[in-house]
Write a protein that holds these residues in place. Sequence first.
Motif, PDB file in Angstrom:
ATOM      1  N   ASN A 174      -1.906  13.461   3.412  1.00  0.00           N
ATOM      2  CA  ASN A 174      -2.541  14.148   4.652  1.00  0.00           C
ATOM      3  C   ASN A 174      -2.019  14.190   6.108  1.00  0.00           C
ATOM      4  O   ASN A 174      -2.560  14.472   7.020  1.00  0.00           O
ATOM      5  N   ASP A 213       2.121   2.843   3.235  1.00  0.00           N
ATOM      6  CA  ASP A 213       1.335   4.259   2.997  1.00  0.00           C
ATOM      7  C   ASP A 213       2.037   5.317   2.493  1.00  0.00           C
ATOM      8  O   ASP A 213       1.434   6.650   2.577  1.00  0.00           O
ATOM      9  N   ARG A 268     -10.312   0.429  -6.394  1.00  0.00           N
ATOM     10  CA  ARG A 268     -10.383   0.999  -4.885  1.00  0.00           C
ATOM     11  C   ARG A 268     -11.736   1.894  -4.816  1.00  0.00           C
ATOM     12  O   ARG A 268     -12.126   2.842  -6.011  1.00  0.00           O
ATOM     13  N   ARG A 320      -1.452   6.725  11.314  1.00  0.00           N
ATOM     14  CA  ARG A 320      -2.815   7.325  11.447  1.00  0.00           C
ATOM     15  C   ARG A 320      -3.783   6.903  12.418  1.00  0.00           C
ATOM     16  O   ARG A 320      -4.804   7.492  12.932  1.00  0.00           O
ATOM     17  N   HIS A 368       0.782  -1.219   0.149  1.00  0.00           N
ATOM     18  CA  HIS A 368      -0.014  -0.055   0.129  1.00  0.00           C
ATOM     19  C   HIS A 368       0.856   1.286  -0.021  1.00  0.00           C
ATOM     20  O   HIS A 368       1.398   1.577   0.933  1.00  0.00           O
ATOM     21  N   HIS A 427      -6.603  -0.364   5.916  1.00  0.00           N
ATOM     22  CA  HIS A 427      -6.086  -0.125   7.208  1.00  0.00           C
ATOM     23  C   HIS A 427      -7.332  -0.581   8.281  1.00  0.00           C
ATOM     24  O   HIS A 427      -7.797   0.493   9.422  1.00  0.00           O
ATOM     25  N   HIS A 446       1.445   4.960  -2.665  1.00  0.00           N
ATOM     26  CA  HIS A 446       0.983   5.832  -3.788  1.00  0.00           C
ATOM     27  C   HIS A 446       1.983   6.675  -4.478  1.00  0.00           C
ATOM     28  O   HIS A 446       3.136   6.867  -3.989  1.00  0.00           O
ATOM     29  N   ARG A 486     -13.853  13.354   3.456  1.00  0.00           N
ATOM     30  CA  ARG A 486     -13.121  14.116   3.192  1.00  0.00           C
ATOM     31  C   ARG A 486     -12.203  14.092   1.849  1.00  0.00           C
ATOM     32  O   ARG A 486     -11.330  15.006   1.354  1.00  0.00           O
ATOM     33  N   SER A 534      -6.705   9.843  -4.355  1.00  0.00           N
ATOM     34  CA  SER A 534      -7.731  10.513  -4.787  1.00  0.00           C
ATOM     35  C   SER A 534      -7.252  11.833  -5.377  1.00  0.00           C
ATOM     36  O   SER A 534      -8.117  12.547  -6.117  1.00  0.00           O
ATOM     37  N   TYR A 594     -12.139   1.534   1.301  1.00  0.00           N
ATOM     38  CA  TYR A 594     -11.486   2.353   2.183  1.00  0.00           C
ATOM     39  C   TYR A 594     -12.617   2.996   2.931  1.00  0.00           C
ATOM     40  O   TYR A 594     -13.488   3.906   2.354  1.00  0.00           O
ATOM     41  N   TYR A 602      -6.731  17.590  -1.826  1.00  0.00           N
ATOM     42  CA  TYR A 602      -5.220  18.091  -1.204  1.00  0.00           C
ATOM     43  C   TYR A 602      -4.227  18.355  -2.420  1.00  0.00           C
ATOM     44  O   TYR A 602      -4.547  17.491  -3.496  1.00  0.00           O
TER      45      TYR A 602
HETATM   46  O1  NQM Z   1      -3.129   6.776   1.854  1.00  0.00           O
HETATM   47  C1  NQM Z   1      -4.269   6.319   2.445  1.00  0.00           C
HETATM   48  O2  NQM Z   1      -4.689   5.263   2.557  1.00  0.00           O
HETATM   49  C2  NQM Z   1      -5.120   7.199   3.092  1.00  0.00           C
HETATM   50  C3  NQM Z   1      -5.368   8.424   2.839  1.00  0.00           C
HETATM   51  C4  NQM Z   1      -5.225   8.988   1.302  1.00  0.00           C
HETATM   52  C5  NQM Z   1      -6.114   8.324   0.347  1.00  0.00           C
HETATM   53  O3  NQM Z   1      -6.625   7.076   0.520  1.00  0.00           O
HETATM   54  C6  NQM Z   1      -6.179   8.927  -0.861  1.00  0.00           C
HETATM   55  O4  NQM Z   1      -6.061  10.153  -1.300  1.00  0.00           O
HETATM   56  O5  NQM Z   1      -6.994   8.398  -1.798  1.00  0.00           O
HETATM   57  C7  NQM Z   1      -6.188   9.425   3.807  1.00  0.00           C
HETATM   58  O6  NQM Z   1      -6.690   8.859   4.688  1.00  0.00           O
HETATM   59  O7  NQM Z   1      -6.021  10.584   3.617  1.00  0.00           O
END
Ligand code: NQM
Length: 297
Positions: A255, A250, A125, A219, A32, A182, A34, A131, A78, A158, A50
């Motif tokens: 964030n 992660d 996903r 987190r 996991h 998570h 990004h 948020r 996201s 998620y 963000y």
């Molecule tokens: O990295 C993660 O898993 C969690 C994230 C970001 C996320 O999921 C995203 O931006 O798609 C979060 O809680 O801000």
Amino acid sequence: MNTTDADGRIRSWTLEPSTPRFTPPPGAVDAHCHVFGPQAQFPFSPKAKYLPQDAGPDALFALRERLGFARNVIVQASCHGTDNAATLNGIAVSGGTCRGVAVVDPAISDAELDALHAGGIRGVRFNFLKRLVDDAPKDKFLDVAHRIARLGWHVVVYFEADILDEMKPFLAAIPVPVVIDHMGRPDVRQGPDGADMTGFRALLDSRADIWTKVTCPDRLDPAGPPYADFVRSVRPIVEAYPDRVLWGTDWPHPNMEKVLPDDGGLVDVIPQIAVTAELQHKLLVANPMRLYWPEEA
Ligand SMILES: O=C(O)/C=C(\CC(=O)C(=O)O)C(=O)O
């Protein structure tokens, strides 16, 4: 510490991660993480909640080297919306050491799904965090879940613990394996017998093909390192469901700019939640290989 640049773009990861004391087994997978951009090549979504600084594949691979991992699963973040180009680029430049999880527009065509598969995507996903995304249409997501079954993909979901109950009918209706990010974000301060962890275990018990990522002490445990509440809450999950757990850094920790997590410190949590070499091998090698590189597993 200034984590925002002149353009207002945020850095949520440390530039100086420690080298972990724990050595992952050969072939370990960070399942996991990004990539962000680079923005000049892969612009962020107009709907992004963000705006991060660039965290591209080169930085990801440098971190992987430092932490002692061999492969990554890049999960579409996201901030890139449903344009998976940055994730696909990370996979493409990895020489076969990365696979990915996409976020798709439910109107995606079968030919586009095939192209994602050819690019190394092995799951989609569904993000339910208000948020992070404007809407999460369960009926359309279910339609996508049915359409990816022919590709042998799974679904990554998620959500946070407060909506676990309302998620249950949706999760039960998904016709492919399900991976929960998570652990559905439990309050680990309640401990392993608290309402959040027992509720989550009931979900894992509800079907044999629900997996979870035992990720994100940073987190989930507000007390910070050494993440004692996370360890005592999560170790029983690894021991009860050893064949259905995944682990990931992660990185680049979207964030999390207020307290930048130390990636080496996160790796050092692994031997505390997976206390034998056998559990560590399942968590870091056998399980993610089965899900993401089944042809090699
Ligand atoms: O990295 C993660 O898993 C969690 C994230 C970001 C996320 O999921 C995203 O931006 O798609 C979060 O809680 O801000």
